[in-house]
Design a protein around this motif. Structure first.
Motif, PDB file in Angstrom:
ATOM      1  N   ASP A 289      -8.067 -10.563 -54.477  1.00 18.16           N
ATOM      2  CA  ASP A 289      -7.662  -9.156 -54.593  1.00 18.16           C
ATOM      3  C   ASP A 289      -8.873  -8.261 -54.830  1.00 18.16           C
ATOM      4  O   ASP A 289      -8.983  -7.177 -54.254  1.00 18.16           O
ATOM      5  N   ALA A 290      -9.780  -8.712 -55.691  1.00 15.66           N
ATOM      6  CA  ALA A 290     -10.963  -7.890 -55.998  1.00 15.66           C
ATOM      7  C   ALA A 290     -11.857  -7.733 -54.760  1.00 15.66           C
ATOM      8  O   ALA A 290     -12.374  -6.647 -54.494  1.00 15.66           O
ATOM      9  N   GLN A 291     -12.023  -8.804 -53.988  1.00 16.50           N
ATOM     10  CA  GLN A 291     -12.956  -8.740 -52.864  1.00 16.50           C
ATOM     11  C   GLN A 291     -12.322  -8.148 -51.607  1.00 16.50           C
ATOM     12  O   GLN A 291     -13.007  -7.504 -50.815  1.00 16.50           O
ATOM     13  N   ASN A 292     -11.023  -8.353 -51.422  1.00 17.56           N
ATOM     14  CA  ASN A 292     -10.362  -7.771 -50.247  1.00 17.56           C
ATOM     15  C   ASN A 292     -10.387  -6.245 -50.291  1.00 17.56           C
ATOM     16  O   ASN A 292     -10.450  -5.574 -49.264  1.00 17.56           O
ATOM     17  N   ARG A 293     -10.335  -5.704 -51.506  1.00 17.45           N
ATOM     18  CA  ARG A 293     -10.325  -4.236 -51.612  1.00 17.45           C
ATOM     19  C   ARG A 293     -11.626  -3.656 -51.064  1.00 17.45           C
ATOM     20  O   ARG A 293     -11.622  -2.589 -50.459  1.00 17.45           O
ATOM     21  N   VAL A 294     -12.729  -4.359 -51.266  1.00 16.74           N
ATOM     22  CA  VAL A 294     -14.027  -3.901 -50.771  1.00 16.74           C
ATOM     23  C   VAL A 294     -14.151  -4.185 -49.267  1.00 16.74           C
ATOM     24  O   VAL A 294     -14.571  -3.327 -48.490  1.00 16.74           O
ATOM     25  N   ALA A 295     -13.758  -5.381 -48.868  1.00 21.76           N
ATOM     26  CA  ALA A 295     -13.900  -5.779 -47.459  1.00 21.76           C
ATOM     27  C   ALA A 295     -13.051  -4.905 -46.541  1.00 21.76           C
ATOM     28  O   ALA A 295     -13.446  -4.619 -45.402  1.00 21.76           O
ATOM     29  N   LEU A 296     -11.898  -4.477 -47.017  1.00 20.94           N
ATOM     30  CA  LEU A 296     -11.037  -3.621 -46.191  1.00 20.94           C
ATOM     31  C   LEU A 296     -11.771  -2.339 -45.819  1.00 20.94           C
ATOM     32  O   LEU A 296     -11.743  -1.902 -44.656  1.00 20.94           O
ATOM     33  N   GLN A 297     -12.464  -1.747 -46.783  1.00 24.91           N
ATOM     34  CA  GLN A 297     -13.234  -0.519 -46.505  1.00 24.91           C
ATOM     35  C   GLN A 297     -14.320  -0.797 -45.468  1.00 24.91           C
ATOM     36  O   GLN A 297     -14.556  -0.004 -44.564  1.00 24.91           O
ATOM     37  N   SER A 298     -14.986  -1.919 -45.630  1.00 24.40           N
ATOM     38  CA  SER A 298     -16.063  -2.289 -44.710  1.00 24.40           C
ATOM     39  C   SER A 298     -15.544  -2.462 -43.280  1.00 24.40           C
ATOM     40  O   SER A 298     -16.156  -1.986 -42.318  1.00 24.40           O
ATOM     41  N   LEU A 299     -14.397  -3.113 -43.140  1.00 20.97           N
ATOM     42  CA  LEU A 299     -13.814  -3.315 -41.809  1.00 20.97           C
ATOM     43  C   LEU A 299     -13.445  -1.976 -41.174  1.00 20.97           C
ATOM     44  O   LEU A 299     -13.718  -1.746 -39.986  1.00 20.97           O
ATOM     45  N   LEU A 300     -12.844  -1.089 -41.968  1.00 16.97           N
ATOM     46  CA  LEU A 300     -12.421   0.201 -41.427  1.00 16.97           C
ATOM     47  C   LEU A 300     -13.634   1.019 -40.991  1.00 16.97           C
ATOM     48  O   LEU A 300     -13.619   1.665 -39.935  1.00 16.97           O
ATOM     49  N   GLN A 301     -14.700   0.953 -41.766  1.00 19.40           N
ATOM     50  CA  GLN A 301     -15.929   1.668 -41.388  1.00 19.40           C
ATOM     51  C   GLN A 301     -16.541   1.090 -40.119  1.00 19.40           C
ATOM     52  O   GLN A 301     -17.215   1.792 -39.372  1.00 19.40           O
ATOM     53  N   GLY A 302     -16.310  -0.211 -39.896  1.00 25.50           N
ATOM     54  CA  GLY A 302     -16.845  -0.874 -38.704  1.00 25.50           C
ATOM     55  C   GLY A 302     -16.003  -0.684 -37.452  1.00 25.50           C
ATOM     56  O   GLY A 302     -16.327  -1.225 -36.399  1.00 25.50           O
ATOM     57  N   GLY A 303     -14.892   0.043 -37.576  1.00 27.60           N
ATOM     58  CA  GLY A 303     -14.104   0.356 -36.391  1.00 27.60           C
ATOM     59  C   GLY A 303     -12.841  -0.473 -36.197  1.00 27.60           C
ATOM     60  O   GLY A 303     -12.127  -0.293 -35.203  1.00 27.60           O
ATOM     61  N   THR A 304     -12.564  -1.373 -37.127  1.00 28.64           N
ATOM     62  CA  THR A 304     -11.317  -2.145 -37.026  1.00 28.64           C
ATOM     63  C   THR A 304     -10.116  -1.209 -37.093  1.00 28.64           C
ATOM     64  O   THR A 304     -10.100  -0.269 -37.887  1.00 28.64           O
ATOM     65  N   GLN A 305      -9.142  -1.458 -36.238  1.00 23.31           N
ATOM     66  CA  GLN A 305      -7.919  -0.631 -36.259  1.00 23.31           C
ATOM     67  C   GLN A 305      -6.778  -1.388 -36.924  1.00 23.31           C
ATOM     68  O   GLN A 305      -6.389  -2.463 -36.461  1.00 23.31           O
ATOM     69  N   LEU A 306      -6.278  -0.829 -38.011  1.00 27.39           N
ATOM     70  CA  LEU A 306      -5.153  -1.435 -38.728  1.00 27.39           C
ATOM     71  C   LEU A 306      -3.853  -1.002 -38.080  1.00 27.39           C
ATOM     72  O   LEU A 306      -3.627   0.194 -37.881  1.00 27.39           O
ATOM     73  N   ILE A 307      -3.002  -1.973 -37.769  1.00 30.46           N
ATOM     74  CA  ILE A 307      -1.721  -1.638 -37.134  1.00 30.46           C
ATOM     75  C   ILE A 307      -0.598  -2.441 -37.798  1.00 30.46           C
ATOM     76  O   ILE A 307      -0.708  -3.674 -37.918  1.00 30.46           O
ATOM     77  N   PRO A 308       0.484  -1.752 -38.241  1.00 31.52           N
ATOM     78  CA  PRO A 308       1.615  -2.507 -38.801  1.00 31.52           C
ATOM     79  C   PRO A 308       2.423  -3.170 -37.685  1.00 31.52           C
ATOM     80  O   PRO A 308       2.549  -2.615 -36.594  1.00 31.52           O
ATOM     81  N   TYR A 309       2.931  -4.382 -37.969  1.00 34.88           N
ATOM     82  CA  TYR A 309       3.877  -4.988 -37.034  1.00 34.88           C
ATOM     83  C   TYR A 309       5.082  -4.057 -36.873  1.00 34.88           C
ATOM     84  O   TYR A 309       5.540  -3.439 -37.833  1.00 34.88           O
TER      85      TYR A 309
END
Ligand code: CA
Length: 368
Positions: A289-309
């Motif tokens: 939980d602690a590390q995913n919160r940081v990695a999520l920001q990094s992915l979004l900054q890198g251009g990953t597109q989050l999409i809900p099923y």
């Protein structure tokens, strides 16, 4: 056989209390039986590459804590996937005594017994918090011990990833029709549900997922969540990151121990293994939980597109999942017994968590 395991588990609980009280006596008097404990060296085969410090870290936590608690007398060496046997064959190696213990999810082995899925995660099943409530206070641990007994194994939860993500896709999937023919890495019962949705399911260990996705050998892959997925480089192989991981709402990893090796251990070492496993179970979840919160920001900054099923996919998948449980129940008495008690627990705890957890999260998580 099964009854005997229940009885020995109960006896073990009593032993743990005895060990704790005798430890207190030792520290007061400055002597005790500690000096007479034997030197024990074990091998632990894991399903993970060492680069995944969260999930391999669960195995490492067990080994480190047992070594510390035993004053260096009980030493377990963890091995990365493939060092002794491949990552998907840990249970076999533990069962056969090739290694004394392993760190692996039970659901890798649903082909041997579909009820092994309950030990890790079931599609549309329990969250991490609910899974732990089931294991420790809902009869889940005793249930898994009965299932694992057929493999000459005793197991303890030793890590949880929390709710996972729904995988990386090279192209968008909005409808059930979009899933048809897609080649996707997804193991366990989630894979069976995907198969029924028309997906061409592949099972690959973690270390092989990136290459398969990057080269286009597969079109989609799920692993865990932002922190691990970024480490594997999956964000460089696909743009669309779906959520939620409805097949793994709180995946547990097990410490699997060869029963004969377990039976030879002094009771003190058995208690240490149990305590270390429980510590790993908590530590891994909090680390994720602690590390995913940081990695999520990094992915979004890198251009990953989050999409809900889409609701269409979620509804279809949920219907198929529970149809599958009913089918497995009609074919397999063990599955039926576990499913019925698990499902009752799921419905009751979900009713409670809807009141306390969900009502809070729905309001508070959506505020600034
Ligand atoms: Ca996963």
């Amino acid at each position: 056989m099964k009854r005997r395991h229940f009885l020995s588990n109960t006896a073990l609980g009593a032993t743990t209390a005895t060990v704790l009280s005798s430890c207190q006596t030792q520290s007061t008097q400055g002597n005790g039986t500690g000096d007479s404990l034997p030197n024990v060296r074990w091998k632990m085969q894991t399903s993970w590459p060492k680069s995944l410090d969260t999930i391999f870290g669960g195995a490492q936590t067990v080994c480190d804590r047992v070594k510390a608690m035993s004053g260096g007398k009980f030493v377990i060496t963890p091995y990365a996937a493939g060092e002794i046997v491949p990552g998907l064959e840990v249970l076999d190696a533990v069962q056969q005594g090739t290694v004394q213990c392993g760190h692996s999810p039970s659901y890798y082995y649903v082909g041997k017994n579909p009820a092994l899925g309950f030990g890790t995660a079931m599609p549309f099943g329990l969250t991490a918090q609910q899974q732990n409530a089931w294991f420790y206070h809902g009869g889940g641990l005793e249930t898994m011990h009965k299932i694992y007994a057929d493999f000459n194994i005793i197991s303890f939860p030793a890590g949880n990833t929390g709710a996972q993500m729904g995988g990386w896709f090279k192209r968008q999937v909005q409808s059930v029709n979009d899933l048809k023919g897609l080649k996707m890495r997804i193991p366990g019962l989630g894979g069976e549900v995907m198969t029924r949705l028309g997906v061409n399911v592949q099972v690959l260990p973690g270390g092989e997922v990136f290459l398969a996705l990057d080269t286009g050998a597969i079109d989609a892959a799920e692993w865990v969540g932002p922190y691990d997925d970024e480490k594997l480089g999956l964000n460089k192989a696909a743009d669309y990151y779906y959520y939620p991981g409805w097949w793994e709402p709180g995946a547990t990893l097990d410490l699997q121990i060869n029963r004969s090796a377990w039976d030879k251990l002094p009771q003190e070492y058995q208690a240490m293994l149990q305590a270390a496993a429980m510590e790993a179970n908590l530590n891994m979840l909090s680390q994720y939980d602690a590390q995913n919160r940081v990695a999520l920001q990094s992915l979004l900054q890198g251009g990953t597109q989050l999409i809900p099923y889409s609701q269409e996919i979620l509804t279809a998948a949920q219907t198929i999942a529970f149809d599958l449980y009913e089918e497995n129940s009609s074919k397999d008495a063990t599955f039926k017994e576990v499913y019925e008690s698990w499902n009752k627990f799921r419905q009751e705890v979900s009713q409670w968590n809807k009141i306390n957890e969900l009502s809070y999260a729905n309001f508070a998580f959506n505020q600034k």
